[in-house]
Design an enzyme around this catalytic site. Structure first.
Site, PDB file in Angstrom:
ATOM      1  N   ARG A 171       0.905  -1.168  -0.335  1.00  0.00           N
ATOM      2  CA  ARG A 171      -0.179  -0.389  -0.043  1.00  0.00           C
ATOM      3  C   ARG A 171       0.892   1.459  -0.176  1.00  0.00           C
ATOM      4  O   ARG A 171       0.452   2.106  -0.849  1.00  0.00           O
ATOM      5  CB  ARG A 171      -0.905   0.076   1.117  1.00  0.00           C
ATOM      6  CG  ARG A 171      -1.827   1.206   1.447  1.00  0.00           C
ATOM      7  CD  ARG A 171      -2.854   1.654   2.312  1.00  0.00           C
ATOM      8  NE  ARG A 171      -3.425   0.444   2.585  1.00  0.00           N
ATOM      9  CZ  ARG A 171      -3.426   0.172   4.458  1.00  0.00           C
ATOM     10  NH1 ARG A 171      -2.504   0.533   5.648  1.00  0.00           N
ATOM     11  NH2 ARG A 171      -4.514  -0.999   4.613  1.00  0.00           N
ATOM     12  N   TYR A 172       1.966   1.165   0.578  1.00  0.00           N
ATOM     13  CA  TYR A 172       2.489   2.216   1.014  1.00  0.00           C
ATOM     14  C   TYR A 172       4.242   1.577   0.042  1.00  0.00           C
ATOM     15  O   TYR A 172       4.998   0.816   0.293  1.00  0.00           O
ATOM     16  CB  TYR A 172       3.784   2.667   1.958  1.00  0.00           C
ATOM     17  CG  TYR A 172       2.109   2.905   2.971  1.00  0.00           C
ATOM     18  CD1 TYR A 172       1.348   4.064   2.814  1.00  0.00           C
ATOM     19  CD2 TYR A 172       1.861   2.054   4.202  1.00  0.00           C
ATOM     20  CE1 TYR A 172       0.087   4.531   4.293  1.00  0.00           C
ATOM     21  CE2 TYR A 172       0.627   1.786   4.513  1.00  0.00           C
ATOM     22  CZ  TYR A 172       0.042   3.268   4.983  1.00  0.00           C
ATOM     23  OH  TYR A 172      -1.138   3.206   6.005  1.00  0.00           O
ATOM     24  N   ARG A 218       7.489   0.406   1.848  1.00  0.00           N
ATOM     25  CA  ARG A 218       7.123  -0.969   3.122  1.00  0.00           C
ATOM     26  C   ARG A 218       5.845  -2.126   2.072  1.00  0.00           C
ATOM     27  O   ARG A 218       5.137  -1.078   1.334  1.00  0.00           O
ATOM     28  CB  ARG A 218       6.881  -0.626   4.477  1.00  0.00           C
ATOM     29  CG  ARG A 218       5.836   0.460   4.057  1.00  0.00           C
ATOM     30  CD  ARG A 218       6.211   1.484   5.305  1.00  0.00           C
ATOM     31  NE  ARG A 218       5.403   1.983   6.460  1.00  0.00           N
ATOM     32  CZ  ARG A 218       4.698   2.568   5.896  1.00  0.00           C
ATOM     33  NH1 ARG A 218       4.572   3.617   4.700  1.00  0.00           N
ATOM     34  NH2 ARG A 218       3.868   3.823   6.079  1.00  0.00           N
ATOM     35  N   CYS A 224      -2.776 -18.811  13.464  1.00  0.00           N
ATOM     36  CA  CYS A 224      -2.456 -17.821  14.338  1.00  0.00           C
ATOM     37  C   CYS A 224      -2.300 -19.034  15.302  1.00  0.00           C
ATOM     38  O   CYS A 224      -3.398 -19.681  15.371  1.00  0.00           O
ATOM     39  CB  CYS A 224      -3.151 -16.458  15.294  1.00  0.00           C
ATOM     40  SG  CYS A 224      -2.908 -15.728  13.970  1.00  0.00           S
ATOM     41  N   CYS A 245      -7.391 -13.940  18.276  1.00  0.00           N
ATOM     42  CA  CYS A 245      -8.658 -12.782  18.409  1.00  0.00           C
ATOM     43  C   CYS A 245      -9.622 -12.630  17.844  1.00  0.00           C
ATOM     44  O   CYS A 245     -10.091 -12.718  16.556  1.00  0.00           O
ATOM     45  CB  CYS A 245      -7.976 -11.340  18.554  1.00  0.00           C
ATOM     46  SG  CYS A 245      -6.089 -12.001  18.667  1.00  0.00           S
ATOM     47  N   CYS A 305      -9.861  -9.460  14.973  1.00  0.00           N
ATOM     48  CA  CYS A 305      -9.053 -10.140  14.446  1.00  0.00           C
ATOM     49  C   CYS A 305      -9.587  -8.586  13.567  1.00  0.00           C
ATOM     50  O   CYS A 305     -10.997  -9.707  12.598  1.00  0.00           O
ATOM     51  CB  CYS A 305      -8.423 -11.094  13.968  1.00  0.00           C
ATOM     52  SG  CYS A 305      -7.657 -11.366  13.091  1.00  0.00           S
ATOM     53  N   ARG A 327      -8.250  -9.216  10.223  1.00  0.00           N
ATOM     54  CA  ARG A 327      -8.322 -10.029   8.936  1.00  0.00           C
ATOM     55  C   ARG A 327      -8.735 -11.548   9.420  1.00  0.00           C
ATOM     56  O   ARG A 327      -8.536 -12.263   8.587  1.00  0.00           O
ATOM     57  CB  ARG A 327      -6.913 -10.270   8.821  1.00  0.00           C
ATOM     58  CG  ARG A 327      -5.972  -9.361   8.267  1.00  0.00           C
ATOM     59  CD  ARG A 327      -4.883  -9.917   7.088  1.00  0.00           C
ATOM     60  NE  ARG A 327      -4.084  -8.499   6.618  1.00  0.00           N
ATOM     61  CZ  ARG A 327      -3.226  -8.562   7.673  1.00  0.00           C
ATOM     62  NH1 ARG A 327      -2.511  -8.292   7.491  1.00  0.00           N
ATOM     63  NH2 ARG A 327      -2.296  -7.452   6.937  1.00  0.00           N
ATOM     64  N   ASP A 351     -11.109  -1.799  13.793  1.00  0.00           N
ATOM     65  CA  ASP A 351     -10.915  -1.961  12.279  1.00  0.00           C
ATOM     66  C   ASP A 351     -12.247  -2.591  12.206  1.00  0.00           C
ATOM     67  O   ASP A 351     -12.670  -3.564  13.293  1.00  0.00           O
ATOM     68  CB  ASP A 351     -10.059  -2.694  11.604  1.00  0.00           C
ATOM     69  CG  ASP A 351      -9.045  -1.818  11.511  1.00  0.00           C
ATOM     70  OD1 ASP A 351      -8.723  -0.707  11.206  1.00  0.00           O
ATOM     71  OD2 ASP A 351      -7.988  -2.629  11.484  1.00  0.00           O
ATOM     72  N   ASP A 409      -6.953   2.555  10.561  1.00  0.00           N
ATOM     73  CA  ASP A 409      -6.659   2.423   9.328  1.00  0.00           C
ATOM     74  C   ASP A 409      -7.954   2.664   8.812  1.00  0.00           C
ATOM     75  O   ASP A 409      -9.040   2.443   8.699  1.00  0.00           O
ATOM     76  CB  ASP A 409      -6.281   1.316   9.399  1.00  0.00           C
ATOM     77  CG  ASP A 409      -5.580   0.954   8.185  1.00  0.00           C
ATOM     78  OD1 ASP A 409      -5.644   1.135   6.944  1.00  0.00           O
ATOM     79  OD2 ASP A 409      -4.318   0.093   8.881  1.00  0.00           O
ATOM     80  N   LYS A 463      -2.862   3.941   6.658  1.00  0.00           N
ATOM     81  CA  LYS A 463      -3.425   4.724   8.630  1.00  0.00           C
ATOM     82  C   LYS A 463      -3.000   6.084   8.171  1.00  0.00           C
ATOM     83  O   LYS A 463      -2.039   6.184   8.265  1.00  0.00           O
ATOM     84  CB  LYS A 463      -2.182   4.074   9.638  1.00  0.00           C
ATOM     85  CG  LYS A 463      -2.639   2.429   9.673  1.00  0.00           C
ATOM     86  CD  LYS A 463      -1.658   1.738  10.119  1.00  0.00           C
ATOM     87  CE  LYS A 463      -1.551   0.634   9.781  1.00  0.00           C
ATOM     88  NZ  LYS A 463      -1.547  -0.587   8.652  1.00  0.00           N
TER      89      LYS A 463
HETATM   90  C1  PLP Z   1      -0.094  -1.050   8.589  1.00  0.00           C
HETATM   91  C2  PLP Z   1       0.876  -1.402   6.987  1.00  0.00           C
HETATM   92  C3  PLP Z   1       1.728  -0.973   6.983  1.00  0.00           C
HETATM   93  C4  PLP Z   1       2.775   0.284   8.494  1.00  0.00           C
HETATM   94  O1  PLP Z   1       2.407   0.714   8.469  1.00  0.00           O
HETATM   95  P1  PLP Z   1       3.074   1.806   9.924  1.00  0.00           P
HETATM   96  O2  PLP Z   1       2.941   2.636   9.819  1.00  0.00           O
HETATM   97  O3  PLP Z   1       4.641   1.779   9.109  1.00  0.00           O
HETATM   98  O4  PLP Z   1       3.410   0.512  10.651  1.00  0.00           O
HETATM   99  C5  PLP Z   1       2.190  -1.213   5.632  1.00  0.00           C
HETATM  100  N1  PLP Z   1       1.466  -1.671   4.947  1.00  0.00           N
HETATM  101  C6  PLP Z   1       0.169  -1.378   5.001  1.00  0.00           C
HETATM  102  C7  PLP Z   1      -0.318  -2.811   4.289  1.00  0.00           C
HETATM  103  C8  PLP Z   1       0.166  -1.954   6.281  1.00  0.00           C
HETATM  104  O5  PLP Z   1      -2.044  -1.986   6.330  1.00  0.00           O
HETATM  105  S1  SF4 Z   2      -5.576  -9.556  15.058  1.00  0.00           S
HETATM  106 FE1  SF4 Z   2      -5.156 -11.697  14.189  1.00  0.00          FE
HETATM  107  S2  SF4 Z   2      -3.377 -12.112  13.126  1.00  0.00           S
HETATM  108 FE2  SF4 Z   2      -3.052 -11.161  15.216  1.00  0.00          FE
HETATM  109  S3  SF4 Z   2      -2.884 -12.489  16.098  1.00  0.00           S
HETATM  110 FE3  SF4 Z   2      -5.181 -12.449  16.471  1.00  0.00          FE
HETATM  111  S4  SF4 Z   2      -5.976 -13.609  15.287  1.00  0.00           S
HETATM  112 FE4  SF4 Z   2      -4.349 -13.707  14.860  1.00  0.00          FE
END
Ligand code: PLP
Ligand code: SF4
Length: 334
Positions: free
Chosen positions: A68-69, A72, A81, A85, A88, A90, A250, A287, A294
């Site tokens: 996305r960025y 990184r 996992c 959670c 979560c 995702r 989220d 986010d 974010k």
């Molecule tokens: C959260 C996230 C990051 C990391 O973001 P930072 O602000 O650098 O911690 C990088 N890529 C994606 C897709 C994210 O969701």
């Molecule tokens: S938030 Fe989701 S990905 Fe992170 S530890 Fe919990 S279950 Fe796993």
């Protein structure tokens, strides 16, 4: 329909798992237990919920990568996992289906993408919990990343040190150290998660020269009090883990009962500023749904007064007039 029937629906829909340590901690801590115990409220319809709350799929060029960025990218080598959670973000991917890990072909495709995208300076292993991989598999991934010259920094997002500390062996710590600069970002939401074993696991990593940060999610009835957040953040620092992010929740499906408002979040964060050491202060972030990234959403301390002055609010809420010599409005004057 009975409550039990409904609970069956929940556990069919979203996987449930805890480690022996987490179930032991849950006995004495509601704040730990609530993070993992399935709840019929997970079936509640929520018109604001999104299957893919932070828009991962919109930024996924190949399986296992979210980019996305520019500088990184996330590499998600697995979708399982050691604990699941209930909030979560995702949850529609993590713990779903049976594959669990990227196939060798997919992993090759992900590495090809990283190798041919020179803007990527940092790779963030996420998922799924990367420290749930075997040391051998993790080492293969880290070694491969280290062959890509433009990737200078590696980050690992994990809950393992506190939920399965027995996995933080000397062998693992040495493997991570060998991939330096590598940062471990610990997911923790409550001080009660720091058992003696968990604290020792963090110490093992830090003693091996691995810098640690934390990320926490603001969660109703778990850490949504100034006291509880303060305890958590102090505990992190006492364990040499620097608080990094406090995430606003989220909007994943079935997580509404964990939600706080942004106003509540801001006043909690505000209550920490002043009485609590700067070392303990995380950035409160949202986010933006849809994959817009974010942004900090913490309380604002600055307010424009006129072309040459700001109001600055102190930690007691008192406003002070601050002259800005170069003129706060100058950049937009023209
Ligand atoms: C959260 C996230 C990051 C990391 O973001 P930072 O602000 O650098 O911690 C990088 N890529 C994606 C897709 C994210 O969701
Ligand atoms: S938030 Fe989701 S990905 Fe992170 S530890 Fe919990 S279950 Fe796993």
């Amino acid at each position: 329909m009975t409550a039990n029937h409904n609970l069956d629906q929940v556990t069919k829909r979203y996987r449930v798992a805890v480690t022996p340590l987490v179930s032991a901690l849950s006995v004495n801590s509601e704040a730990v237990a609530r993070q993992y115990q399935p709840d019929v409220r997970e079936l509640v319809d929520d018109e604001n919920a999104l299957q893919d709350p932070i828009g991962d799929s919109a930024h996924s060029p190949v399986p296992g990568i979210v980019h996305r960025y520019a500088d990184r990218a996330l590499l998600m080598p697995l979708t399982v996992c050691p604990v699941y959670c209930r909030f979560c973000f995702r949850r529609e991917v993590v713990g779903q289906g049976d594959a669990g890990v990227l196939s060798d072909d997919e992993l090759r495709g992900a590495f090809d993408y990283l190798r041919t995208t020179p803007s990527i300076w940092e790779v963030i292993l996420s998922g799924g919990d990367p420290l749930a991989l075997s040391v051998r598999r993790l080492r293969r991934i880290l070694d491969e990343l280290r062959t890509i010259p433009h990737i200078r920094v590696i980050r690992i997002h994990t809950r393992v040190p506190l939920v399965a500390p027995e996995r933080i062996t000397t062998e693992l710590a040495e493997t991570l150290r060998a991939a330096a600069p590598l940062f471990v970002v610990l997911h923790t939401n409550h001080a009660d998660e720091f058992s003696d074993e968990g604290s020792r696991a963090c110490a093992t990593l830090v003693d091996h020269g691995i810098p640690m940060l934390s990320q926490s999610v603001l969660l109703r009835d778990i850490n949504d009090s100034a006291r509880s957040l303060e305890d958590l953040l102090r505990r992190c620092v006492e364990n040499r883990v620097k608080p990094y992010y406090l995430h606003h929740l989220d909007p994943a499906p079935g997580t509404q009962h964990f939600r706080t408002s942004l106003t509540e979040g801001q006043s909690l964060v505000e209550a920490l500023r002043g009485p609590v050491s700067g070392l303990c202060q995380p950035t409160y972030v949202l986010d933006i749904p849809g994959g817009h990234g974010k942004v900090p959403v913490g309380p604002a301390y600055l307010e424009l007064l006129d072309a040459d002055h700001w109001w600055v609010r102190d930690v007691h809420g008192v406003r002070h007039r601050y002259p800005d010599d170069s003129g706060p409005g100058s950049s937009q004057a023209g």
